[in-house]
Design a protein around this motif. Structure first.
Motif, short mmCIF file in Angstrom:
data_model
loop_
_atom_site.label_atom_id
_atom_site.label_comp_id
_atom_site.label_asym_id
_atom_site.label_seq_id
_atom_site.Cartn_x
_atom_site.Cartn_y
_atom_site.Cartn_z
N ASP A 70 18.01 43.93 4.07
CA ASP A 70 16.68 43.71 3.48
C ASP A 70 16.60 44.36 2.09
O ASP A 70 17.55 44.99 1.63
N GLU A 71 15.45 44.17 1.43
CA GLU A 71 15.38 44.55 0.01
C GLU A 71 15.51 46.05 -0.23
O GLU A 71 16.07 46.47 -1.25
N LEU A 72 15.01 46.88 0.69
CA LEU A 72 15.15 48.32 0.47
C LEU A 72 16.61 48.75 0.58
O LEU A 72 17.09 49.56 -0.22
N ARG A 73 17.30 48.18 1.57
CA ARG A 73 18.74 48.50 1.71
C ARG A 73 19.51 48.07 0.47
O ARG A 73 20.42 48.76 0.01
N TYR A 130 14.98 57.62 0.59
CA TYR A 130 13.95 56.71 1.10
C TYR A 130 13.64 56.95 2.58
O TYR A 130 13.04 56.12 3.22
N VAL B 25 12.24 43.04 8.25
CA VAL B 25 12.82 44.10 7.41
C VAL B 25 13.16 45.28 8.32
O VAL B 25 12.87 45.26 9.51
N SER B 26 13.75 46.32 7.74
CA SER B 26 14.10 47.49 8.56
C SER B 26 12.89 48.42 8.71
O SER B 26 11.96 48.38 7.89
N GLN B 28 12.91 51.46 8.23
CA GLN B 28 12.96 52.37 7.09
C GLN B 28 12.18 51.80 5.90
O GLN B 28 11.54 52.55 5.15
N THR B 29 12.22 50.48 5.75
CA THR B 29 11.47 49.84 4.65
C THR B 29 9.97 50.04 4.84
O THR B 29 9.26 50.39 3.89
N ASN B 31 8.49 52.39 6.56
CA ASN B 31 8.19 53.82 6.35
C ASN B 31 8.16 54.15 4.85
O ASN B 31 7.26 54.86 4.39
N ALA B 32 9.12 53.62 4.11
CA ALA B 32 9.19 53.92 2.67
C ALA B 32 7.98 53.34 1.93
O ALA B 32 7.47 53.96 0.99
N LYS B 37 7.18 55.70 -1.19
CA LYS B 37 8.48 55.92 -1.83
C LYS B 37 9.06 54.63 -2.40
O LYS B 37 9.97 54.64 -3.21
N TYR B 38 8.55 53.52 -1.89
CA TYR B 38 9.10 52.22 -2.32
C TYR B 38 7.97 51.21 -2.44
O TYR B 38 7.12 51.10 -1.55
N ASP B 39 7.97 50.48 -3.53
CA ASP B 39 7.01 49.38 -3.72
C ASP B 39 7.69 48.07 -3.35
O ASP B 39 8.77 47.77 -3.89
N PRO B 40 7.08 47.28 -2.47
CA PRO B 40 7.75 46.05 -2.02
C PRO B 40 7.83 45.00 -3.13
O PRO B 40 7.05 45.04 -4.08
N SER B 41 8.76 44.08 -2.95
CA SER B 41 8.86 42.96 -3.89
C SER B 41 7.63 42.06 -3.69
O SER B 41 6.92 42.18 -2.68
N LEU B 44 7.75 40.07 -0.40
CA LEU B 44 7.44 40.89 0.78
C LEU B 44 5.95 41.25 0.79
O LEU B 44 5.32 41.25 1.85
#
Lengths: 131, 64
Positions: A70-73, A130, B25-26, B28-29, B31-32, B37-41, B44
């Motif tokens: 997926d995109e985060l990975r 992350y 998605v995972s 981890q995604t 959670n992030a 910690k992470y902005d989705p595309s 998504l």
């Protein structure tokens, strides 16, 4: 699970192919080490190039695996790759120059394990970032 | 970027793993994203908005 952590996107065909490539790589390296000096030049050149071909195959396999994640990975892999490049280039350059200056004897073959070590460390850093 | 993902997920009593499975998605995604910690595309973000039946701007907002 450790496989989800390090090998996200790995399919059954990935495991079969990566195991095959890894075994072939070990055999190719053993062949190189134990190659009779009386062997023909052509055979010795082919034997020396075989591990490189197998590494290219492994890199392509990794590329396919990452594209299945997926995109985060994918972001983590990109960051790990960039960090590896940023660390490995100066480290290997420095080792090469120290070797060239006769201050340190560094066999060229250590570049692969050094690169892999840096890459695995960078991956662990990216995963941690992350988490 | 701020988001209401955790709040929306909690309203539906979904775990992070449940939401991850629904969005393919995972965990981890998820959670992030929830922890900022992470902005989705954009794709998504659209998938998240569609899943919750809301607009993207009602889930995600820029940092003030």
């Amino acid at each position: 699970m450790w496989k989800d952590y390090w090998f996200a996107g790995a399919t059954r065909s990935y495991w079969v192919l990566s195991t095959t490539l890894m075994l072939a790589y070990v055999l190719a390296m053993l062949l190189d080490v134990h190659l009779d000096s009386g062997a023909s030049t052509l055979f010795r050149v082919l034997a020396a190039l075989l591990p490189a071909v197998l590494i290219i195959g492994f890199v392509l396999l990794e590329f396919r695996r990452v594209r299945n994640t997926d995109e985060l990975r994918q972001r983590m892999e990109l960051e790990a790759g960039m960090l590896t490049l940023a660390v490995a280039v100066p480290v290997l350059t420095a080792l090469g120059l120290l070797d060239d200056a006769g201050l340190l004897e560094v066999p060229l073959l250590i570049s692969v394990p050094v690169l892999m070590g840096i890459y695995l460390t960078a991956q662990a850093w990216a995963h941690r970032r992350y988490r | 970027m701020n988001n209401r993902l955790r709040e929306l997920r909690a309203e539906r009593e979904w775990s992070q793993a449940d939401l991850a499975e629904r969005l393919a998605v995972s965990r981890q995604t998820i959670n992030a994203i929830e922890t900022g910690k992470y902005d989705p595309s954009l794709p998504l973000a659209f998938a998240i908005a569609k899943l919750f039946g809301l607009s993207i701007e009602s889930i995600f907002s820029p940092d003030e």
